[in-house]
Design an enzyme around this catalytic site. Structure first.
Site, short mmCIF file in Angstrom:
data_model
loop_
_atom_site.label_atom_id
_atom_site.label_comp_id
_atom_site.label_asym_id
_atom_site.label_seq_id
_atom_site.Cartn_x
_atom_site.Cartn_y
_atom_site.Cartn_z
CE LYS A 1 -1.71 1.61 4.02
NZ LYS A 1 -1.42 3.04 4.25
CG ASN A 2 2.53 2.75 3.57
OD1 ASN A 2 1.36 3.08 3.43
ND2 ASN A 2 3.08 2.55 4.76
NE ARG B 1 1.73 12.69 7.43
CZ ARG B 1 2.10 13.95 7.67
NH1 ARG B 1 1.21 14.83 8.02
NH2 ARG B 1 3.36 14.30 7.58
CB CYS C 1 -3.65 11.98 11.82
SG CYS C 1 -3.51 10.22 11.52
NE ARG D 1 0.86 10.31 10.60
CZ ARG D 1 0.47 9.28 9.86
NH1 ARG D 1 -0.75 9.17 9.45
NH2 ARG D 1 1.31 8.36 9.51
N PRO D 2 2.77 16.86 11.42
CG PRO D 2 4.52 17.96 12.49
CD PRO D 2 3.67 16.73 12.56
CG MET D 3 2.16 18.79 5.96
SD MET D 3 2.57 17.37 4.93
CE MET D 3 2.94 18.19 3.37
CG ASP D 4 8.20 20.25 10.53
OD1 ASP D 4 7.39 19.30 10.56
OD2 ASP D 4 9.29 20.24 11.13
CG ASP E 1 2.99 1.53 9.55
OD1 ASP E 1 2.66 2.39 10.40
OD2 ASP E 1 3.15 1.80 8.35
CB ILE F 1 7.62 6.46 14.37
CG1 ILE F 1 8.78 5.48 14.24
CG2 ILE F 1 7.39 7.21 13.05
CD1 ILE F 1 10.11 6.08 13.84
NE ARG G 1 -6.76 4.64 5.64
CZ ARG G 1 -5.83 5.11 6.47
NH1 ARG G 1 -6.12 5.28 7.74
NH2 ARG G 1 -4.65 5.44 6.04
C1 UD1 Z 1 4.80 6.73 6.28
C2 UD1 Z 1 3.82 5.59 6.12
C3 UD1 Z 1 3.21 5.21 7.46
C4 UD1 Z 1 4.31 4.91 8.47
C5 UD1 Z 1 5.31 6.07 8.53
C6 UD1 Z 1 6.51 5.77 9.42
C7 UD1 Z 1 2.98 5.98 3.88
C8 UD1 Z 1 1.83 6.34 3.01
N1 UD1 Z 1 2.77 6.01 5.19
O1 UD1 Z 1 4.04 7.85 6.75
O2 UD1 Z 1 2.38 4.06 7.28
O3 UD1 Z 1 3.74 4.72 9.74
O4 UD1 Z 1 5.80 6.36 7.22
O5 UD1 Z 1 7.15 4.61 9.00
O6 UD1 Z 1 4.04 5.63 3.40
N2 UD1 Z 1 6.81 14.42 10.75
C9 UD1 Z 1 6.99 15.76 11.07
N3 UD1 Z 1 7.02 16.68 10.07
C10 UD1 Z 1 6.88 16.31 8.75
C11 UD1 Z 1 6.71 14.95 8.43
C12 UD1 Z 1 6.67 14.03 9.45
O7 UD1 Z 1 7.14 16.11 12.25
O8 UD1 Z 1 6.92 17.19 7.89
C13 UD1 Z 1 6.76 13.41 11.84
C14 UD1 Z 1 5.41 12.72 11.89
O9 UD1 Z 1 4.50 13.46 12.65
C15 UD1 Z 1 5.75 11.41 12.52
C16 UD1 Z 1 7.17 11.11 12.00
O10 UD1 Z 1 7.67 12.36 11.55
O11 UD1 Z 1 5.79 11.52 13.91
C17 UD1 Z 1 7.21 10.09 10.87
O12 UD1 Z 1 6.53 10.59 9.77
P1 UD1 Z 1 6.87 10.17 8.26
O13 UD1 Z 1 8.11 9.34 8.22
O14 UD1 Z 1 6.81 11.40 7.43
O15 UD1 Z 1 5.64 9.25 7.93
P2 UD1 Z 1 4.66 9.32 6.71
O16 UD1 Z 1 5.41 9.50 5.45
O17 UD1 Z 1 3.53 10.25 6.99
#
Ligand code: UD1
Length: 422
Positions: free
Chosen positions: A22-23, A94, A118, A123-126, A308, A330, A400
């Protein structure tokens, strides 16, 4: 809303085919935005998240067609594309944010809704914003949307992420394929889904090195071409089904399974007393005698133990001999399955990012509620090993990420059925 009813029915024995990841599919699909020519994915999983990504891409102007009941997906982005990913779709998933990098690279403009809250953390986007800004994007936040633009296209750059975010790595790599010059991403995530993305991008003509390591180098090209790419095996679905015989006893062969996708997880299974052997077609998992042993688990980015699989591992450890400590590094707030498992007789204490699990001999069936995708499957696994009947409600989360879960477990002798609309 559907529910799943499971009854403890003894050992599980049989063969389970593992689907495409899926991912991986959720990042491979947006890669189509990088080329005017069609991208075909084979071995795609048939899941509601994939249908959500299909709707999102269609809303951006991509033509998507599915063959073989959704196992083969062909996407074409040759027409006029719309740069806006609407809140109504993004809020459902997301991973919708993975269109940001490709749209920006192809159109020089992307407007993508913020994902919103979520169930498993803020789960921010910074990290995404910093990574794309390093390539020259100007990103503003307007009315809940990230509005990203480039002046004269993206430019290659060296960037180090503060944390190895999976999604931000994918956005950076996709965007950099069409940037001018060379880009280097340091502290990149190393997940197998990123390796799969890079392999697909390479088939499309991208010049990339270092996938699977912490430094990825991308040499920008002027255009990418069409390609056909098979989606890598879903290591999380694999780990989940490996836990089924571990929890219930018996022996299950997971077709398509590979130890290299789950080495840290396999080490923990070994320490718990579960045997994992490689076969010609995948991995065979067996628990023949006695209770599993307690083990401590810390979730980490790949190659560490995957977050996961934490909920499913907790379901196993609930009936282990001894006390296990699970540390979630995480995501904050990713122990919502613990109170549900406790309704089934598990003894768990949660303190911040740690959960202490005191193994009990047997769980008892109970009505429980799925709070997220992986939590829902952990409750099903626990129910399969519990005495009596467990009804897991809110299983839309399950759909999902797991295709034909009842069918796959039934084939191994589980007592499991879906109750519609309860
Ligand atoms: C992906 C996977 C998800 C998995 C995760 C960690 C997909 C579609 N989803 O999610 O199933 O659980 O990896 O292995 O592939 N973070 C920030 N700022 C950001 C981005 C992330 O602080 O801009 C934090 C998140 O809140 C979280 C951590 O970093 O605590 C990990 O996030 P990230 O590795 O980005 O996971 P996803 O890509 O969302």
């Amino acid at each position: 809303m559907d529910s799943i009813l499971v009854k403890g029915n003894g050992a599980l024995n049989g063969v389970i085919p593992i689907a495409g990841a899926k991912n991986a599919c959720l990042t491979l699909m947006p890669a189509t935005l990088l080329s005017e020519e069609p991208l075909t994915l084979t071995n795609a999983p048939r899941l509601s998240d994939i249908r959500t990504m299909t709707s999102l891409l269609e809303s951006l102007g991509v033509e998507v067609s599915a063959l073989q009941d959704g196992k083969v997906i062909t996407m074409s982005s040759h027409g006029t594309l719309n740069p806006t990913a609407d809140y109504d779709i993004v809020r459902k998933m997301r991973a919708s944010n993975l269109v940001l990098g490709p749209l920006l690279a192809r159109l020089g403009h992307a407007v993508v809704s913020l994902p919103g809250g979520c169930a498993i953390g803020a789960r921010p986007m910074d990290i995404h914003i910093d990574a794309l800004s390093a390539l020259g994007a100007e990103i503003d936040l307007r009315d809940g949307y990230l509005d990203a633009k480039t002046q004269g296209g993206l430019k290659g750059a060296v960037h180090e992420m503060r944390f190895a975010s999976v999604g931000a790595t994918e956005n950076f790599v996709m965007a950099a394929t069409l940037a001018k010059g060379t880009s280097v991403l340091k502290n990149a995530a190393r997940e197998p889904e990123i390796v799969d993305l890079v392999q697909c991008l390479r088939r499309m003509g991208a010049e990339i090195e270092g996938e699977g390591t912490s430094t990825i180098t991308i040499q920008g090209v002027t255009a990418l071409r069409g390609a056909t790419h098979p989606v890598v095996t879903d290591r999380i679905e694999l780990g989940t089904y490996m836990l089924a015989p571990a929890i219930c006893g018996g022996e299950v062969e997971c077709l398509g399974g590979r130890i290299d996708l789950l080495a840290a997880f396999c080490e923990k299974l070994d320490a718990a007393g579960i045997s994992v052997t490689e076969t010609e077609k995948g991995l065979k998992v067996a628990r023949k005698n006695g209770r599993v042993k307690a083990v401590d688990v810390v979730t980490e980015p790949f190659p560490g133990f995957p977050t996961d699989l934490q909920a499913q591992m907790m379901a196993l450890l609930c009936t282990a001999e001894g006390t296990s400590v699970l540390e979630e590094k995480i995501f904050e707030n990713r122990f919502m399955h613990a109170p549900e498992l406790m309704r089934m007789g598990a003894r768990i204490e949660v303190h911040g990012g740690h959960a202490t699990v005191h193994g009990v001999e047997k769980l008892r069936g109970a009505p429980v509620m799925a709070t997220d995708l992986r939590a829902s499957v952990s409750l099903i696994l626990a129910g399969l090993a519990a005495e009596g009947e467990t009804v897991v409600s809110r299983v839309y989360h399950l759909d999902r990420g797991y295709e034909r879960v009842e069918e796959k477990l039934l084939a191994c002798g589980a007592h499991i059925e879906r109750i519609s609309g309860v």
